[in-house]
Design an enzyme around this catalytic site. Structure first.
Site, PDB file in Angstrom:
ATOM      1  CG  ASN A 123       0.723  14.679   6.365  1.00 35.11           C
ATOM      2  OD1 ASN A 123       1.312  15.797   6.048  1.00 35.11           O
ATOM      3  ND2 ASN A 123      -0.364  14.263   6.865  1.00 35.11           N
ATOM      4  CB  ILE A 124       4.102   9.206   5.399  1.00 39.15           C
ATOM      5  CG1 ILE A 124       3.236   8.188   4.582  1.00 39.15           C
ATOM      6  CG2 ILE A 124       3.317   9.205   6.709  1.00 39.15           C
ATOM      7  CD1 ILE A 124       3.773   6.724   4.543  1.00 39.15           C
ATOM      8  CG  HIS A 159       1.912  15.053  -2.044  1.00 32.49           C
ATOM      9  ND1 HIS A 159       1.424  16.221  -3.041  1.00 32.49           N
ATOM     10  CD2 HIS A 159       1.735  15.397  -0.882  1.00 32.49           C
ATOM     11  CE1 HIS A 159       1.293  17.081  -2.252  1.00 32.49           C
ATOM     12  NE2 HIS A 159       1.384  16.976  -1.098  1.00 32.49           N
ATOM     13  CG  ASN A 210       2.937  20.890  -3.418  1.00 33.01           C
ATOM     14  OD1 ASN A 210       1.883  21.037  -4.155  1.00 33.01           O
ATOM     15  ND2 ASN A 210       2.540  20.613  -1.995  1.00 33.01           N
ATOM     16  CD  GLU A 211       1.265  24.059  -1.439  1.00 34.45           C
ATOM     17  OE1 GLU A 211       2.009  24.676  -0.657  1.00 34.45           O
ATOM     18  OE2 GLU A 211       0.255  23.414  -1.382  1.00 34.45           O
ATOM     19  CD  GLU A 325      -2.830  18.663  -2.589  1.00 36.18           C
ATOM     20  OE1 GLU A 325      -3.490  19.461  -1.677  1.00 36.18           O
ATOM     21  OE2 GLU A 325      -1.841  18.554  -2.829  1.00 36.18           O
ATOM     22  CD1 TRP A 378      -5.880  17.143   1.856  1.00 32.81           C
ATOM     23  CD2 TRP A 378      -4.868  15.825  -0.003  1.00 32.81           C
ATOM     24  NE1 TRP A 378      -4.383  17.046   1.811  1.00 32.81           N
ATOM     25  CE2 TRP A 378      -3.784  16.325   0.988  1.00 32.81           C
ATOM     26  CE3 TRP A 378      -4.534  15.203  -1.214  1.00 32.81           C
ATOM     27  CZ2 TRP A 378      -2.486  15.873   0.737  1.00 32.81           C
ATOM     28  CZ3 TRP A 378      -3.105  14.934  -1.334  1.00 32.81           C
ATOM     29  CH2 TRP A 378      -2.151  15.291  -0.516  1.00 32.81           C
TER      30      TRP A 378
HETATM   31  O1  G3I Z   1       1.667  12.922  13.018  1.00 33.57           O
HETATM   32  C1  G3I Z   1       1.950  14.020  13.855  1.00 33.57           C
HETATM   33  C2  G3I Z   1       1.438  13.884  15.176  1.00 33.57           C
HETATM   34  O2  G3I Z   1       2.246  12.648  15.886  1.00 33.57           O
HETATM   35  C3  G3I Z   1       1.437  14.959  16.260  1.00 33.57           C
HETATM   36  O3  G3I Z   1       0.883  14.778  17.485  1.00 33.57           O
HETATM   37  C4  G3I Z   1       0.754  16.132  15.601  1.00 33.57           C
HETATM   38  C5  G3I Z   1       0.678  17.214  16.342  1.00 33.57           C
HETATM   39  O4  G3I Z   1       0.678  18.669  15.648  1.00 33.57           O
HETATM   40  O5  G3I Z   1       1.341  16.496  14.280  1.00 33.57           O
HETATM   41  C6  G3I Z   1       1.063  15.318  13.229  1.00 33.57           C
HETATM   42  O6  G3I Z   1       1.633  15.628  12.198  1.00 33.57           O
HETATM   43  C7  G3I Z   1       0.546  16.347  11.259  1.00 33.57           C
HETATM   44  C8  G3I Z   1       0.532  15.772   9.969  1.00 33.57           C
HETATM   45  O7  G3I Z   1      -0.232  16.906   9.262  1.00 33.57           O
HETATM   46  C9  G3I Z   1      -0.414  14.260  10.220  1.00 33.57           C
HETATM   47  O8  G3I Z   1      -1.420  14.569  10.533  1.00 33.57           O
HETATM   48  C10 G3I Z   1       1.487  17.723  11.219  1.00 33.57           C
HETATM   49  O9  G3I Z   1       1.406  18.567  12.393  1.00 33.57           O
HETATM   50  C11 G3I Z   1       0.571  18.730  10.334  1.00 33.57           C
HETATM   51  O10 G3I Z   1       1.402  19.680  10.038  1.00 33.57           O
HETATM   52  C12 G3I Z   1       0.358  17.904   8.851  1.00 33.57           C
HETATM   53  O11 G3I Z   1      -0.493  18.628   7.936  1.00 33.57           O
HETATM   54  C13 G3I Z   1      -0.471  18.264   6.697  1.00 33.57           C
HETATM   55  C14 G3I Z   1      -0.155  19.655   6.072  1.00 33.57           C
HETATM   56  O12 G3I Z   1      -0.167  19.116   4.659  1.00 33.57           O
HETATM   57  C15 G3I Z   1       1.437  19.736   6.166  1.00 33.57           C
HETATM   58  O13 G3I Z   1       2.354  18.821   5.734  1.00 33.57           O
HETATM   59  C16 G3I Z   1      -1.864  17.956   6.351  1.00 33.57           C
HETATM   60  O14 G3I Z   1      -2.246  16.640   7.151  1.00 33.57           O
HETATM   61  C17 G3I Z   1      -1.984  17.628   4.996  1.00 33.57           C
HETATM   62  O15 G3I Z   1      -3.433  17.564   4.499  1.00 33.57           O
HETATM   63  C18 G3I Z   1      -1.548  18.895   4.092  1.00 33.57           C
HETATM   64  O16 G3I Z   1      -1.507  18.579   2.815  1.00 33.57           O
HETATM   65  C19 G3I Z   1      -1.057  19.663   1.866  1.00 33.57           C
HETATM   66  C20 G3I Z   1      -0.604  19.060   0.769  1.00 33.57           C
HETATM   67  O17 G3I Z   1       0.530  18.225   0.964  1.00 33.57           O
HETATM   68  C21 G3I Z   1      -0.302  20.267  -0.333  1.00 33.57           C
HETATM   69  N1  G3I Z   1      -1.325  20.966  -0.877  1.00 33.57           N
HETATM   70  C22 G3I Z   1      -2.097  21.607   0.272  1.00 33.57           C
HETATM   71  C23 G3I Z   1      -2.500  20.428   1.496  1.00 33.57           C
HETATM   72  C24 G3I Z   1      -3.222  20.756   2.596  1.00 33.57           C
HETATM   73  O18 G3I Z   1      -2.565  21.834   3.376  1.00 33.57           O
END
Ligand code: G3I
Length: 430
Positions: A123-124, A159, A210-211, A325, A378
């Site tokens: 994510n970061i 990413h 991406n996408e 992924e 992933w």
């Molecule tokens: O870090 C915060 C946390 O502080 C908070 O309490 C919590 C509450 O919802 O959210 C946390 O952030 C989350 C973050 O992941 C970290 O875990 C976000 O809500 C959540 O939306 C985010 O989801 C990520 C998603 O992309 C959207 O960015 C998934 O972990 C990540 O695996 C997913 O990765 C994507 C690729 O980038 C693109 N391809 C598909 C893949 C899966 O969806």
């Protein structure tokens, strides 16, 4: 950077110990049904055989006997035949499962640095994290991650520079009042150059866009803020923003590999063709190096021949293929009758081992060494996978676990890890 050359001796020993014959083709072999298997998982007290799978009991399962685990005598990245990146997506900063802040962060780091040669930020390193306001870039969390990679001789796959997901798009980019192309160029340039300058040679590739595909849209291109703000696709061409982003990345870092990344683009012919159209158009401009296949897949879908066909078409363009992924859910909840929660028993663990092996094998069989961009899973442990939330949100299916990755929640290695190593070492898939 990590190379597997210093493991040649170890591999020679492993190969001699497990002379099971060369890797079979497998490209057209139908994937295993999750209820069948050609071989069983054996209980073993030996940790020296790379083809055996250890388990605590012949009838063990996660719920009753603890995780089904192996004790690998190999480091996964060192088993690759041609030294392509073997990656893992990680959480960082203050995220759940952060490799820096989680309660078992140090143990997670040990597993990651042992088995993988490349990191992707789950994510970061997305847009809103790095560039929250037009004049503000926040690189601190990413610097910690990229610095960790550098310290440990690993590379990073960046990413992602451009992604439509509203949660990831910085607020200032919506309703932008100005020259959108110049702003997008500025975003890409600043992000790419930061890592080039601060960590030379560490970020070796980027998902630039991406996408961008949406088969529901009229022309097959997703209606994002980027699509809407710049000239749309006309006459078989691709949307302008893709060209702008890739050109900016190319100019900022001519030696870094640039990828277009998408999901569901192997069996889904419409999405595959759109992916190929994007790759072809960017290739004509000389601004793309490869295509990323996300590979969020299931035990029996897509088929190995779908993978082979998709990879081959990218290979034929002269571009790299990167599996960006990978996860293999043991259930596919989409469809009218979602399966019930399975038990992750030895049979299922071995079926999944075979599936991971076959995916790795078709990758090696289809993509020539010089076009292998890498093989990335992933997430590290099953419990951290994004799929749990995803399935509940998109299908209502509420599974306790779908066990999609290579390591158990307690960081022990799963038979699936052995499956990937078996493919990489050419031992075939059992
Ligand atoms: O870090 C915060 C946390 O502080 C908070 O309490 C919590 C509450 O919802 O959210 C946390 O952030 C989350 C973050 O992941 C970290 O875990 C976000 O809500 C959540 O939306 C985010 O989801 C990520 C998603 O992309 C959207 O960015 C998934 O972990 C990540 O695996 C997913 O990765 C994507 C690729 O980038 C693109 N391809 C598909 C893949 C899966 O969806």
């Amino acid at each position: 950077m990590k190379t597997n050359l210093h493991h040649i001796t170890l591999l020679g020993v492993v190969a001699a110990l497990t002379a099971c014959g060369g890797g079979s083709g497998g490209g057209d072999t139908p994937p295993p049904a999750s209820s069948s298997s050609s071989s069983s998982v054996v209980s073993s007290s030996s940790s020296s055989s790379s083809s055996s799978v250890e388990s605590s009991s012949s009838s063990s399962s996660v719920s009753s006997e603890g995780p089904i685990a192996i004790e690998p005598d190999f480091d996964l990245y060192a088993t690759t035949p041609t030294d392509f990146p073997v990656g893992v997506a990680v959480s960082a900063a203050n995220e759940n499962y952060s490799i820096f802040n989680h309660s078992d962060a140090s143990a997670r780091q040990d597993v990651i640095t042992r088995h993988f040669s490349q990191l992707t930020a789950g994510n970061i390193m997305k847009m809103s994290y790095l560039h929250p306001q037009e004049d503000t870039f926040t690189f601190g969390d990413a610097d910690q991650l990229v610095g960790f990679a550098e310290t440990n001789g690993m590379t990073v796959h960046g990413h992602a520079l451009v992604w439509h997901s509203s949660y990831q798009v910085p607020g200032f980019m919506n309703n932008y009042d100005g020259d959108f192309a110049a702003m997008l160029t500025d975003h890409v340039t600043n992000v790419v150059q930061h890592f080039e300058t601060e960590y030379p040679g560490v970020v070796t590739s980027w998902d630039v866009v991406n996408e961008a595909v949406d088969q529901g849209a009229g022309d097959g291109f997703r209606r994002s803020v980027f699509y809407n703000e710049l000239p749309p696709a006309t006459d078989g061409d691709i949307p302008e923003y893709l060209k702008v982003a890739f050109q900016a990345a190319r100019d900022a870092a001519p030696d870094v590999d640039l990828y277009y990344n998408d999901y569901d683009n192997t069996a889904n012919e419409t999405r595959l063709n759109k992916t190929l159209q994007i790759a072809e158009a960017l290739n004509e401009e000389g601004t793309i190096d490869g295509v990323g296949f996300q590979m969020h897949i299931y035990m029996g879908y897509p088929s190995l021949s779908h993978f082979e066909n998709a990879f081959q078409q990218v290979v034929d363009m002269g571009l790299k293929v990167k599996l960006t992924e990978i996860d293999v859910s043991v259930v596919n909840p989409y469809g009218s009758n979602p399966p019930a929660q399975p038990e992750y028993d030895e049979q299922l663990a071995n079926d999944q081992k075979q599936r991971f092996c076959q995916v790795a094998e078709v990758y090696l069989d289809t993509v020539p060494a010089e076009q292998r961009g890498g093989f990335t899973v992933w997430g590290l442990t099953d419990d951290e996978s994004w799929l749990m939330n995803q399935f509940a949100n998109s299908t209502g299916a509420d599974y306790d676990d779908v066990w999609p990755l290579l390591f158990n929640a307690d960081l022990s290695a799963k038979p699936a890890l052995q499956g990937v190593a078996d493919a990489f070492t050419g031992q075939g898939c059992n």
